[in-house]
Design a protein around this motif. Structure first.
Motif, PDB file in Angstrom:
ATOM      1  N   ASP A 103      22.524  21.408 119.671  1.00 25.26           N
ATOM      2  CA  ASP A 103      21.235  21.955 119.256  1.00 25.26           C
ATOM      3  C   ASP A 103      20.893  21.555 117.820  1.00 25.26           C
ATOM      4  O   ASP A 103      21.670  20.859 117.156  1.00 25.26           O
ATOM      5  CB  ASP A 103      21.196  23.479 119.458  1.00 25.26           C
ATOM      6  N   GLY A 104      19.760  21.974 117.358  1.00 22.74           N
ATOM      7  CA  GLY A 104      19.276  21.615 116.028  1.00 22.74           C
ATOM      8  C   GLY A 104      20.134  22.129 114.878  1.00 22.74           C
ATOM      9  O   GLY A 104      20.035  21.639 113.762  1.00 22.74           O
ATOM     10  N   GLU A 105      20.997  23.117 115.167  1.00 23.58           N
ATOM     11  CA  GLU A 105      21.892  23.654 114.141  1.00 23.58           C
ATOM     12  C   GLU A 105      23.293  23.073 114.252  1.00 23.58           C
ATOM     13  O   GLU A 105      24.210  23.505 113.558  1.00 23.58           O
ATOM     14  CB  GLU A 105      21.939  25.181 114.240  1.00 23.58           C
ATOM     15  N   GLY A 106      23.473  22.100 115.167  1.00 24.49           N
ATOM     16  CA  GLY A 106      24.764  21.430 115.299  1.00 24.49           C
ATOM     17  C   GLY A 106      25.753  22.101 116.237  1.00 24.49           C
ATOM     18  O   GLY A 106      26.931  21.758 116.240  1.00 24.49           O
ATOM     19  N   TRP A 107      25.289  23.046 117.046  1.00 25.12           N
ATOM     20  CA  TRP A 107      26.163  23.740 118.003  1.00 25.12           C
ATOM     21  C   TRP A 107      26.128  23.058 119.363  1.00 25.12           C
ATOM     22  O   TRP A 107      25.078  22.604 119.813  1.00 25.12           O
ATOM     23  CB  TRP A 107      25.701  25.180 118.181  1.00 25.12           C
ATOM     24  N   ILE A 108      27.286  23.014 120.024  1.00 20.84           N
ATOM     25  CA  ILE A 108      27.338  22.576 121.416  1.00 20.84           C
ATOM     26  C   ILE A 108      26.781  23.703 122.271  1.00 20.84           C
ATOM     27  O   ILE A 108      27.163  24.872 122.090  1.00 20.84           O
ATOM     28  CB  ILE A 108      28.793  22.271 121.850  1.00 20.84           C
ATOM     29  N   GLU A 109      25.892  23.358 123.181  1.00 19.76           N
ATOM     30  CA  GLU A 109      25.327  24.339 124.097  1.00 19.76           C
ATOM     31  C   GLU A 109      25.460  23.834 125.535  1.00 19.76           C
ATOM     32  O   GLU A 109      25.354  22.630 125.789  1.00 19.76           O
ATOM     33  CB  GLU A 109      23.853  24.599 123.805  1.00 19.76           C
ATOM     34  N   ILE A 110      25.679  24.778 126.459  1.00 15.62           N
ATOM     35  CA  ILE A 110      25.815  24.488 127.885  1.00 15.62           C
ATOM     36  C   ILE A 110      24.692  25.205 128.615  1.00 15.62           C
ATOM     37  O   ILE A 110      24.428  26.392 128.357  1.00 15.62           O
ATOM     38  CB  ILE A 110      27.183  24.982 128.424  1.00 15.62           C
ATOM     39  N   LEU A 111      24.070  24.536 129.579  1.00 19.57           N
ATOM     40  CA  LEU A 111      23.001  25.138 130.379  1.00 19.57           C
ATOM     41  C   LEU A 111      23.614  25.819 131.599  1.00 19.57           C
ATOM     42  O   LEU A 111      24.220  25.166 132.445  1.00 19.57           O
ATOM     43  CB  LEU A 111      21.997  24.070 130.819  1.00 19.57           C
ATOM     44  N   LEU A 112      23.470  27.138 131.665  1.00 19.12           N
ATOM     45  CA  LEU A 112      24.085  27.921 132.735  1.00 19.12           C
ATOM     46  C   LEU A 112      23.058  28.811 133.424  1.00 19.12           C
ATOM     47  O   LEU A 112      22.062  29.220 132.814  1.00 19.12           O
ATOM     48  CB  LEU A 112      25.186  28.828 132.168  1.00 19.12           C
ATOM     49  N   GLU A 113      23.357  29.137 134.691  1.00 20.21           N
ATOM     50  CA  GLU A 113      22.520  30.102 135.413  1.00 20.21           C
ATOM     51  C   GLU A 113      22.713  31.478 134.795  1.00 20.21           C
ATOM     52  O   GLU A 113      23.817  31.842 134.415  1.00 20.21           O
ATOM     53  CB  GLU A 113      22.897  30.146 136.888  1.00 20.21           C
ATOM     54  N   VAL A 114      21.627  32.206 134.695  1.00 19.01           N
ATOM     55  CA  VAL A 114      21.664  33.560 134.144  1.00 19.01           C
ATOM     56  C   VAL A 114      21.914  34.525 135.293  1.00 19.01           C
ATOM     57  O   VAL A 114      21.241  34.465 136.323  1.00 19.01           O
ATOM     58  CB  VAL A 114      20.338  33.901 133.434  1.00 19.01           C
ATOM     59  N   SER A 115      22.893  35.400 135.142  1.00 16.25           N
ATOM     60  CA  SER A 115      23.182  36.400 136.169  1.00 16.25           C
ATOM     61  C   SER A 115      22.086  37.442 136.173  1.00 16.25           C
ATOM     62  O   SER A 115      21.582  37.849 135.145  1.00 16.25           O
ATOM     63  CB  SER A 115      24.521  37.093 135.879  1.00 16.25           C
ATOM     64  N   SER A 116      21.711  37.874 137.396  1.00 15.54           N
ATOM     65  CA  SER A 116      20.692  38.910 137.468  1.00 15.54           C
ATOM     66  C   SER A 116      21.287  40.274 137.491  1.00 15.54           C
ATOM     67  O   SER A 116      22.404  40.518 137.625  1.00 15.54           O
ATOM     68  CB  SER A 116      19.813  38.729 138.669  1.00 15.54           C
TER      69      SER A 116
END
Length: 116
Positions: A103-116
């Motif tokens: 991301d723009g702040e230099g963090w690794i991010e993972i795209l995950l499904e959000v639990s309902s």
């Protein structure tokens, strides 16, 4: 019509803390995900080795096989394509892959499904 699952970006760690060509494991609920940094790009795969059931893929060795960027499991050395999760040794085996970014702040991010 089947509803599309809601997804959200989840932070793992600062990318600067993961040396190039290595991985890190992250846990989100019961799911373990391996994130690899290779030349400024992030790849995310299931961390559980489908052959042994051990959560070790993040400790694998990153390399190249015939032009395909891959990680080799540290246990029996099966290789998986970082982009697709496909096994390069056993065609019927694969690791699930996930969207990944820095991301723009230099963090690794993972795209995950959000639990309902």
């Amino acid at each position: 019509m089947t509803p599309v699952p809601e997804r959200a970006w989840k932070r793992v760690c600062p990318a600067a803390e993961v040396p190039n060509h290595t991985g890190v494991a992250a846990r989100f609920g019961r799911r373990q995900i391996a994130a690899f940094v290779v030349d400024g790009k992030v790849y995310a795969l299931d961390n559980v080795d489908p052959v042994t059931g051990a959560g070790v893929i993040s400790r694998g060795i990153v390399g190249d096989r015939g032009g395909v960027l891959k990680v080799s499991s540290p246990i029996y050395k099966e290789s998986y394509a970082l982009e697709s999760g496909e096994s390069l040794d056993q065609p019927h085996v694969r690791l699930e892959t996930f969207g990944a970014r820095i991301d723009g702040e230099g963090w690794i991010e993972i795209l995950l499904e959000v639990s309902s």
